[in-house]
Design a protein around this motif. Structure first.
Motif, short mmCIF file in Angstrom:
data_model
loop_
_atom_site.label_atom_id
_atom_site.label_comp_id
_atom_site.label_asym_id
_atom_site.label_seq_id
_atom_site.Cartn_x
_atom_site.Cartn_y
_atom_site.Cartn_z
N GLY A 192 215.12 -12.96 -100.32
CA GLY A 192 216.47 -12.75 -99.80
C GLY A 192 217.07 -11.40 -100.13
N VAL A 193 216.26 -10.45 -100.57
CA VAL A 193 216.75 -9.09 -100.86
C VAL A 193 215.90 -8.08 -100.09
N ALA A 194 216.48 -6.91 -99.88
CA ALA A 194 215.79 -5.85 -99.15
C ALA A 194 214.92 -5.03 -100.09
N ASP A 195 213.86 -4.47 -99.54
CA ASP A 195 213.06 -3.50 -100.27
C ASP A 195 213.86 -2.21 -100.42
N ASN B 131 215.86 -6.46 -88.96
CA ASN B 131 215.69 -5.47 -87.89
C ASN B 131 214.78 -4.33 -88.32
N PHE B 132 214.90 -3.91 -89.57
CA PHE B 132 214.07 -2.83 -90.10
C PHE B 132 212.82 -3.37 -90.80
N ASP B 133 212.70 -4.69 -90.84
CA ASP B 133 211.55 -5.38 -91.45
C ASP B 133 211.35 -4.99 -92.92
N VAL B 134 212.45 -5.01 -93.68
CA VAL B 134 212.37 -4.68 -95.10
C VAL B 134 212.84 -5.84 -96.00
N LEU B 135 213.04 -7.03 -95.42
CA LEU B 135 213.45 -8.18 -96.21
C LEU B 135 212.25 -8.72 -96.97
N ARG B 136 212.38 -8.85 -98.28
CA ARG B 136 211.28 -9.37 -99.10
C ARG B 136 211.09 -10.85 -98.84
N ASP B 137 209.87 -11.22 -98.51
CA ASP B 137 209.56 -12.61 -98.22
C ASP B 137 209.98 -13.54 -99.35
#
Length: 187
Positions: free
Chosen positions: A116-119, A107-113
């Motif tokens: 599987g973890v967020a920035d 939703n916040f577009d922070v998932l690392r391609d």
């Protein structure tokens, strides 16, 4: 990444909060100021220093009517285990959201391609669910909760005083600016 002016998207997840597992959704955020504090993973290195720093200012944020939601793609069970085993994380009284479905990170577009973890990213959302402040840093650079507190104060001030703006290094109680044609070229 989500942008200033974007609106909070729907989500429902489990969280660890003050010794309990609770459900949290976007409906719980509406009508109040909120900080979404994304970090890559539990049981890591920079993350606990940031989360502890945020825990130290959490009472001040609460006094300002701001709720904090830390978010990683770990489960709420992992958050509890980390909370119980780490002195730094044990200080946390704000919500620790589990996002193993990656809904909130997407939703916040922070998932690392492909990882599987967020920035490492922070979003300040106003009572209308609109993003007013955002910050993102690289893996090895931790954030400063005191600066986040300053930015939240500035965002709240500007919302309450729409004809004024807060200059660089503005601190609560200091002079603001009233944008006008008279100021052009005079600062």
């Amino acid at each position: 990444m989500a942008k200033i002016g974007d609106t909070l998207k729907p989500f429902t997840t489990q969280a660890y909060h003050q010794g309990k597992f609770v459900e949290v959704s976007d409906a719980d955020v509406k009508g109040k100021w909120a900080v979404f504090f994304f970090y890559p993973a539990d049981f890591t290195f920079v993350c606990p220093t940031e989360l502890e720093d945020l825990a130290d200012i959490y009472p001040k944020l609460q006094d300002m009517g701001v709720e904090v939601f830390s978010v990683s793609t770990d489960t709420h069970f992992s958050h509890k285990a980390w909370h119980d085993s780490s002195e730094a994380i044990g200080k946390i009284n704000y919500y620790m959201l589990g996002d193993q479905s990656h809904t909130i990170a997407n939703n916040f577009d922070v998932l690392r391609d492909g990882q599987g973890v967020a920035d490492r990213a922070t979003f300040v959302v106003d009572p209308d669910g609109v993003i007013q402040v955002l910050e993102q840093t690289c893996e090895g650079v931790g954030r400063n909760a005191a600066e986040l507190l300053r930015k939240v104060k500035a965002a709240q001030y500007v919302r309450a005083n729409p004809d004024e703006v807060c200059p660089a290094k503005w601190e609560e109680g200091e002079k603001t600016l009233a944008p006008s044609l008279d100021l052009v070229g005079k600062i």
